[in-house]
Enzyme design. Sequence first.
Site, PDB file in Angstrom:
ATOM      1  N   GLU A   1       0.686  -1.232   0.023  1.00 26.23           N
ATOM      2  CA  GLU A   1       0.031   0.015   0.000  1.00 26.23           C
ATOM      3  C   GLU A   1       0.682   1.395  -0.059  1.00 26.23           C
ATOM      4  OE1 GLU A   1      -3.122  -1.843   3.118  1.00 26.23           O
ATOM      5  OE2 GLU A   1      -2.082   0.070   3.645  1.00 26.23           O
TER       6      GLU A   1
ATOM      7  N   CYS B   1       2.967   8.208   2.236  1.00 21.33           N
ATOM      8  CA  CYS B   1       3.405   7.248   3.190  1.00 21.33           C
ATOM      9  C   CYS B   1       3.745   5.961   2.244  1.00 21.33           C
ATOM     10  CB  CYS B   1       2.130   6.940   4.044  1.00 21.33           C
ATOM     11  SG  CYS B   1       2.459   5.864   5.107  1.00 21.33           S
TER      12      CYS B   1
ATOM     13  N   CYS C   1       5.054  -7.631   7.571  1.00 19.53           N
ATOM     14  CA  CYS C   1       5.861  -7.272   8.916  1.00 19.53           C
ATOM     15  C   CYS C   1       6.139  -8.140   9.731  1.00 19.53           C
ATOM     16  CB  CYS C   1       5.505  -5.760   9.413  1.00 19.53           C
ATOM     17  SG  CYS C   1       6.746  -5.198  10.663  1.00 19.53           S
TER      18      CYS C   1
ATOM     19  N   CYS D   1       3.355  -5.934  16.259  1.00 22.59           N
ATOM     20  CA  CYS D   1       2.781  -5.119  17.028  1.00 22.59           C
ATOM     21  C   CYS D   1       1.230  -5.288  17.264  1.00 22.59           C
ATOM     22  CB  CYS D   1       3.016  -3.616  16.602  1.00 22.59           C
ATOM     23  SG  CYS D   1       4.733  -3.057  16.569  1.00 22.59           S
TER      24      CYS D   1
ATOM     25  N   CYS E   1      -1.386  -3.416  15.050  1.00 20.25           N
ATOM     26  CA  CYS E   1      -1.041  -3.128  13.813  1.00 20.25           C
ATOM     27  C   CYS E   1      -1.731  -4.212  12.772  1.00 20.25           C
ATOM     28  CB  CYS E   1       0.293  -2.899  13.681  1.00 20.25           C
ATOM     29  SG  CYS E   1       0.941  -2.648  11.794  1.00 20.25           S
TER      30      CYS E   1
ATOM     31  N   CYS F   1      -1.549   1.589   8.411  1.00 20.11           N
ATOM     32  CA  CYS F   1      -0.606   0.600   8.157  1.00 20.11           C
ATOM     33  C   CYS F   1      -1.382  -0.820   7.700  1.00 20.11           C
ATOM     34  CB  CYS F   1       0.316   0.371   9.429  1.00 20.11           C
ATOM     35  SG  CYS F   1       1.669  -0.639   8.916  1.00 20.11           S
TER      36      CYS F   1
HETATM   37  N1  SAH Z   1       7.509  -0.259  11.416  1.00 22.79           N
HETATM   38  C1  SAH Z   1       7.488   1.152  11.447  1.00 22.79           C
HETATM   39  C2  SAH Z   1       7.047   1.851  10.268  1.00 22.79           C
HETATM   40  C3  SAH Z   1       5.635   1.491   9.871  1.00 22.79           C
HETATM   41  S1  SAH Z   1       4.215   1.883  10.963  1.00 22.79           S
HETATM   42  C4  SAH Z   1       7.119   1.462  12.721  1.00 22.79           C
HETATM   43  O1  SAH Z   1       6.579   0.762  13.570  1.00 22.79           O
HETATM   44  O2  SAH Z   1       7.279   2.653  13.063  1.00 22.79           O
HETATM   45  C5  SAH Z   1       3.906   3.675  10.929  1.00 22.79           C
HETATM   46  C6  SAH Z   1       3.301   3.980  12.347  1.00 22.79           C
HETATM   47  O3  SAH Z   1       2.052   3.408  12.213  1.00 22.79           O
HETATM   48  C7  SAH Z   1       3.901   3.346  13.663  1.00 22.79           C
HETATM   49  O4  SAH Z   1       3.897   4.226  14.803  1.00 22.79           O
HETATM   50  C8  SAH Z   1       2.728   2.389  13.818  1.00 22.79           C
HETATM   51  O5  SAH Z   1       2.723   1.695  15.018  1.00 22.79           O
HETATM   52  C9  SAH Z   1       1.565   3.055  13.442  1.00 22.79           C
HETATM   53  N2  SAH Z   1       0.352   2.202  13.494  1.00 22.79           N
HETATM   54  C10 SAH Z   1       0.001   1.089  12.827  1.00 22.79           C
HETATM   55  N3  SAH Z   1      -1.102   0.641  13.112  1.00 22.79           N
HETATM   56  C11 SAH Z   1      -1.953   1.709  13.532  1.00 22.79           C
HETATM   57  C12 SAH Z   1      -3.286   1.945  13.790  1.00 22.79           C
HETATM   58  N4  SAH Z   1      -4.168   0.997  13.363  1.00 22.79           N
HETATM   59  N5  SAH Z   1      -3.654   3.060  14.237  1.00 22.79           N
HETATM   60  C13 SAH Z   1      -2.577   4.201  14.337  1.00 22.79           C
HETATM   61  N6  SAH Z   1      -1.179   3.969  14.176  1.00 22.79           N
HETATM   62  C14 SAH Z   1      -0.844   2.717  13.600  1.00 22.79           C
END
Ligand code: SAH
Length: 363
Positions: free
Chosen positions: A99, A112, A119, A123, A126, A337
């Site tokens: 994406e 973005c 990944c 997390c 995510c 994400c």
């Molecule tokens: N792997 C990297 C970059 C990709 S995610 C990282 O973790 O920083 C970019 C940001 O989006 C990260 O801070 C991640 O924690 C956040 N993110 C992921 N899912 C999300 C969601 N559902 N709502 C808000 N932020 C989210």
Amino acid sequence: MTGGKRINLLNIEPAEAEVALREFAVSEGEAAYRGAQVARHLWASPAPEFAAMSDLPAGFRNQLAEHFDLPRLELTAEQASSDGTRKFLFRMADGQAIETVAIPEGKRVTLCVSSQAGCALRCAFCATGAMGFARNLETFEIAGQVRELALLDPPIRPTNVVFMGMGEPLMNWPAVSRTLTILNSPKGFQIGARHITLSTVGWLPGIEALEKRPEQFRLAISIHAPNDALRAELMPVNTKFPLDDVIASAARFSRRVTFEYVMLDGVNDADAHAEALAELARRCGAFVNLIPLHPGGSMGFRPSPAGRIAAFAARLRARRVEVAVRRSRGLDIAAACGQLRTERVRRRLPAGADDDREIHQPA
Ligand code: SAH
């Protein structure tokens, strides 16, 4: 051509591509400047294919197409949000889907981009983490997201790029590092380094590698919890790189770091969390971005209420930490994400399991 592999001009740095193209031009009996002309069509003034480079002799274009490759990414879905955010799903040659999101904001357009298909870091909140890791993207697949949007009619030309799409950019450093060069280079997209942000979970070897680059690329670190116990629950990577080490590396980083902190109702949004976070931010002079949880596909977490986010921000400010509350963009198109790909994959499930939502347009 006799069986040899064509050189992918989009997988190498612009300067290297230009050298190869100049040499090729001369070997084909053309003037060397023809090579530089082709190089401009890679990124700065992109052309969809050699045949479209109408400022070059037709015979030379044919020769180029035999020796070099300009691979495209296939655009398979697009969604537009009522707030102007647009989300694109690209399919790679091996079928992997990634994406890219374009976010207009006044005069700025922030792209973005994704750095991996899936990944590995899982997390808890995510959508990309939930799909697991497929593979690293190659340079031409990361920078290619920007190139494809510049090839749209009308083109999307970003003023800013953030590595906040799918994947952990610092776990794919060689390809990401070359992409940074392409984004920033005068022979590439010419985007200022301070307008390019890498976002990481705190992958320490990658932060060290980024630190060695002379340009002022920005670093954002996903903190999301102010102590090891909670952070390890939300971000399993914390057991490999604990918070103290991440904060120490942020303090060593030569430029100011941003903390990302996604606000999860009843999980990490109490006053005590704000106080502990303020302490961490002060240790390394970080700027804090509070991010409302994007609810699409968020696995049982709820976004903190707006009032709670405001109170949390106030508590940080009272401790002289600079903080911004991000507006959630593209809420109606699941723009966080991994969410578009998740939706498309779900659509392939048998009828009944299908969550076939239309884009919601507020009245
Ligand atoms: N792997 C990297 C970059 C990709 S995610 C990282 O973790 O920083 C970019 C940001 O989006 C990260 O801070 C991640 O924690 C956040 N993110 C992921 N899912 C999300 C969601 N559902 N709502 C808000 N932020 C989210």
